[in-house]
Scaffold this motif. Structure first.
Motif, PDB file in Angstrom:
ATOM      1  N   GLU A  18      11.547  59.078 -65.340  1.00 32.19           N
ATOM      2  CA  GLU A  18      10.770  57.905 -64.940  1.00 32.19           C
ATOM      3  C   GLU A  18      10.102  58.143 -63.580  1.00 32.19           C
ATOM      4  O   GLU A  18      10.657  58.834 -62.724  1.00 32.19           O
ATOM      5  CB  GLU A  18      11.674  56.671 -64.850  1.00 32.19           C
ATOM      6  N   LEU A  19       8.936  57.553 -63.402  1.00 30.98           N
ATOM      7  CA  LEU A  19       8.249  57.609 -62.112  1.00 30.98           C
ATOM      8  C   LEU A  19       9.001  56.757 -61.102  1.00 30.98           C
ATOM      9  O   LEU A  19       9.696  55.808 -61.463  1.00 30.98           O
ATOM     10  CB  LEU A  19       6.820  57.071 -62.239  1.00 30.98           C
ATOM     11  N   GLY A  20       8.829  57.084 -59.821  1.00 30.15           N
ATOM     12  CA  GLY A  20       9.401  56.266 -58.770  1.00 30.15           C
ATOM     13  C   GLY A  20       8.721  54.905 -58.746  1.00 30.15           C
ATOM     14  O   GLY A  20       7.560  54.775 -59.127  1.00 30.15           O
ATOM     15  N   GLU A  21       9.442  53.908 -58.298  1.00 26.04           N
ATOM     16  CA  GLU A  21       8.907  52.542 -58.248  1.00 26.04           C
ATOM     17  C   GLU A  21       7.672  52.449 -57.354  1.00 26.04           C
ATOM     18  O   GLU A  21       6.721  51.728 -57.667  1.00 26.04           O
ATOM     19  CB  GLU A  21      10.005  51.616 -57.729  1.00 26.04           C
ATOM     20  N   ARG A  22       7.668  53.195 -56.246  1.00 24.29           N
ATOM     21  CA  ARG A  22       6.548  53.147 -55.294  1.00 24.29           C
ATOM     22  C   ARG A  22       5.717  54.425 -55.279  1.00 24.29           C
ATOM     23  O   ARG A  22       4.517  54.372 -55.042  1.00 24.29           O
ATOM     24  CB  ARG A  22       7.080  52.872 -53.894  1.00 24.29           C
ATOM     25  N   ALA A  23       6.364  55.568 -55.503  1.00 28.14           N
ATOM     26  CA  ALA A  23       5.665  56.858 -55.497  1.00 28.14           C
ATOM     27  C   ALA A  23       6.592  57.920 -56.071  1.00 28.14           C
ATOM     28  O   ALA A  23       7.808  57.723 -56.153  1.00 28.14           O
ATOM     29  CB  ALA A  23       5.247  57.236 -54.075  1.00 28.14           C
ATOM     30  N   CYS A  36      10.383  77.545 -52.634  1.00 32.97           N
ATOM     31  CA  CYS A  36      10.684  76.405 -53.505  1.00 32.97           C
ATOM     32  C   CYS A  36      12.010  75.751 -53.124  1.00 32.97           C
ATOM     33  O   CYS A  36      12.151  74.532 -53.201  1.00 32.97           O
ATOM     34  CB  CYS A  36      10.728  76.846 -54.973  1.00 32.97           C
ATOM     35  N   ARG A  37      12.972  76.552 -52.691  1.00 37.42           N
ATOM     36  CA  ARG A  37      14.279  75.998 -52.300  1.00 37.42           C
ATOM     37  C   ARG A  37      14.145  75.101 -51.077  1.00 37.42           C
ATOM     38  O   ARG A  37      14.710  74.011 -51.015  1.00 37.42           O
ATOM     39  CB  ARG A  37      15.258  77.129 -52.044  1.00 37.42           C
ATOM     40  N   ALA A  38      13.406  75.565 -50.082  1.00 36.89           N
ATOM     41  CA  ALA A  38      13.199  74.764 -48.871  1.00 36.89           C
ATOM     42  C   ALA A  38      12.375  73.521 -49.188  1.00 36.89           C
ATOM     43  O   ALA A  38      12.640  72.436 -48.651  1.00 36.89           O
ATOM     44  CB  ALA A  38      12.512  75.603 -47.802  1.00 36.89           C
ATOM     45  N   THR A  39      11.398  73.667 -50.085  1.00 39.23           N
ATOM     46  CA  THR A  39      10.580  72.524 -50.489  1.00 39.23           C
ATOM     47  C   THR A  39      11.440  71.488 -51.188  1.00 39.23           C
ATOM     48  O   THR A  39      11.311  70.283 -50.934  1.00 39.23           O
ATOM     49  CB  THR A  39       9.426  72.997 -51.397  1.00 39.23           C
ATOM     50  N   ARG A  40      12.353  71.929 -52.042  1.00 41.61           N
ATOM     51  CA  ARG A  40      13.274  71.021 -52.739  1.00 41.61           C
ATOM     52  C   ARG A  40      14.073  70.195 -51.730  1.00 41.61           C
ATOM     53  O   ARG A  40      14.219  68.983 -51.872  1.00 41.61           O
ATOM     54  CB  ARG A  40      14.218  71.814 -53.641  1.00 41.61           C
ATOM     55  N   ARG A  41      14.596  70.862 -50.696  1.00 38.73           N
ATOM     56  CA  ARG A  41      15.382  70.152 -49.674  1.00 38.73           C
ATOM     57  C   ARG A  41      14.512  69.128 -48.933  1.00 38.73           C
ATOM     58  O   ARG A  41      14.940  67.991 -48.703  1.00 38.73           O
ATOM     59  CB  ARG A  41      15.987  71.144 -48.691  1.00 38.73           C
ATOM     60  N   THR A  42      13.316  69.529 -48.557  1.00 44.39           N
ATOM     61  CA  THR A  42      12.415  68.631 -47.816  1.00 44.39           C
ATOM     62  C   THR A  42      12.062  67.407 -48.651  1.00 44.39           C
ATOM     63  O   THR A  42      12.159  66.265 -48.173  1.00 44.39           O
ATOM     64  CB  THR A  42      11.125  69.371 -47.409  1.00 44.39           C
ATOM     65  N   LEU A  43      11.659  67.617 -49.894  1.00 45.53           N
ATOM     66  CA  LEU A  43      11.240  66.492 -50.738  1.00 45.53           C
ATOM     67  C   LEU A  43      12.409  65.582 -51.080  1.00 45.53           C
ATOM     68  O   LEU A  43      12.262  64.358 -51.094  1.00 45.53           O
ATOM     69  CB  LEU A  43      10.570  67.006 -52.008  1.00 45.53           C
ATOM     70  N   ALA A  44      13.583  66.154 -51.334  1.00 47.31           N
ATOM     71  CA  ALA A  44      14.766  65.336 -51.622  1.00 47.31           C
ATOM     72  C   ALA A  44      15.134  64.493 -50.405  1.00 47.31           C
ATOM     73  O   ALA A  44      15.498  63.320 -50.533  1.00 47.31           O
ATOM     74  CB  ALA A  44      15.933  66.217 -52.048  1.00 47.31           C
ATOM     75  N   VAL A  46      13.072  63.429 -47.981  1.00 46.62           N
ATOM     76  CA  VAL A  46      12.078  62.365 -47.815  1.00 46.62           C
ATOM     77  C   VAL A  46      12.286  61.283 -48.869  1.00 46.62           C
ATOM     78  O   VAL A  46      12.268  60.086 -48.552  1.00 46.62           O
ATOM     79  CB  VAL A  46      10.647  62.927 -47.866  1.00 46.62           C
ATOM     80  N   ALA A  47      12.501  61.680 -50.124  1.00 45.60           N
ATOM     81  CA  ALA A  47      12.725  60.696 -51.186  1.00 45.60           C
ATOM     82  C   ALA A  47      13.969  59.857 -50.903  1.00 45.60           C
ATOM     83  O   ALA A  47      13.997  58.663 -51.206  1.00 45.60           O
ATOM     84  CB  ALA A  47      12.851  61.399 -52.540  1.00 45.60           C
ATOM     85  N   GLY A  48      14.977  60.461 -50.292  1.00 40.26           N
ATOM     86  CA  GLY A  48      16.185  59.727 -49.932  1.00 40.26           C
ATOM     87  C   GLY A  48      15.982  58.748 -48.788  1.00 40.26           C
ATOM     88  O   GLY A  48      16.702  57.766 -48.673  1.00 40.26           O
ATOM     89  N   MET A  49      14.986  59.007 -47.947  1.00 36.78           N
ATOM     90  CA  MET A  49      14.712  58.143 -46.789  1.00 36.78           C
ATOM     91  C   MET A  49      13.811  56.962 -47.133  1.00 36.78           C
ATOM     92  O   MET A  49      13.847  55.945 -46.460  1.00 36.78           O
ATOM     93  CB  MET A  49      14.019  58.936 -45.669  1.00 36.78           C
ATOM     94  N   VAL A  50      12.985  57.122 -48.159  1.00 34.20           N
ATOM     95  CA  VAL A  50      11.983  56.103 -48.477  1.00 34.20           C
ATOM     96  C   VAL A  50      12.337  55.440 -49.803  1.00 34.20           C
ATOM     97  O   VAL A  50      12.310  56.082 -50.854  1.00 34.20           O
ATOM     98  CB  VAL A  50      10.564  56.727 -48.540  1.00 34.20           C
TER      99      VAL A  50
END
Length: 108
Positions: A18-23, A36-44, A46-50
């Motif tokens: 499912e898509l995120g409710e806001r993004a 890709c590993r570092a990108t995974r950590r960064t995106l996870a 940010v997604a956890g903060m917002v």
């Protein structure tokens, strides 16, 4: 992160979640991609903060039809989707946290 010039839209059926409710932060990765590993950590992170933001990682090799349709040529490639699945930003390579947060601001 680049602003998209043509309209691209993804949905839950294409992403397998499912898509995120806001993004939604969509990451195309490959098995032996170090950034890709570092990108995974960064995106996870940010997604956890917002609230309302989802992070989806897609194995590029396992989803070649989608990769070709979107013109993905390198990993990691990150797409930022708004709540409706519209691709509002695209970045190739490992993004900085500040750039991801700024792109989310545009998506929401």
């Amino acid at each position: 992160m680049d602003v998209r010039t043509r309209e691209e839209r993804l949905d839950a059926a294409q992403l397998g979640v499912e898509l995120g409710e806001r993004a939604t932060l969509v990451q195309f990765s490959s098995a032996f991609c170090q950034p890709c590993r570092a990108t995974r950590r960064t995106l996870a992170e940010v997604a956890g903060m917002v609230e309302g933001v989802a992070h989806v990682e897609i194995d590029a090799e396992a989803h070649l039809t989608l990769v070709r349709a979107l013109g993905i040529s390198r990993t990691p490639t990150v797409l930022v989707l708004d709540a409706s699945g519209l691709v509002v930003r695209r970045a190739v390579g490992q993004p900085r946290t500040a750039d991801v947060v700024a792109a989310l601001g545009q998506a929401m």
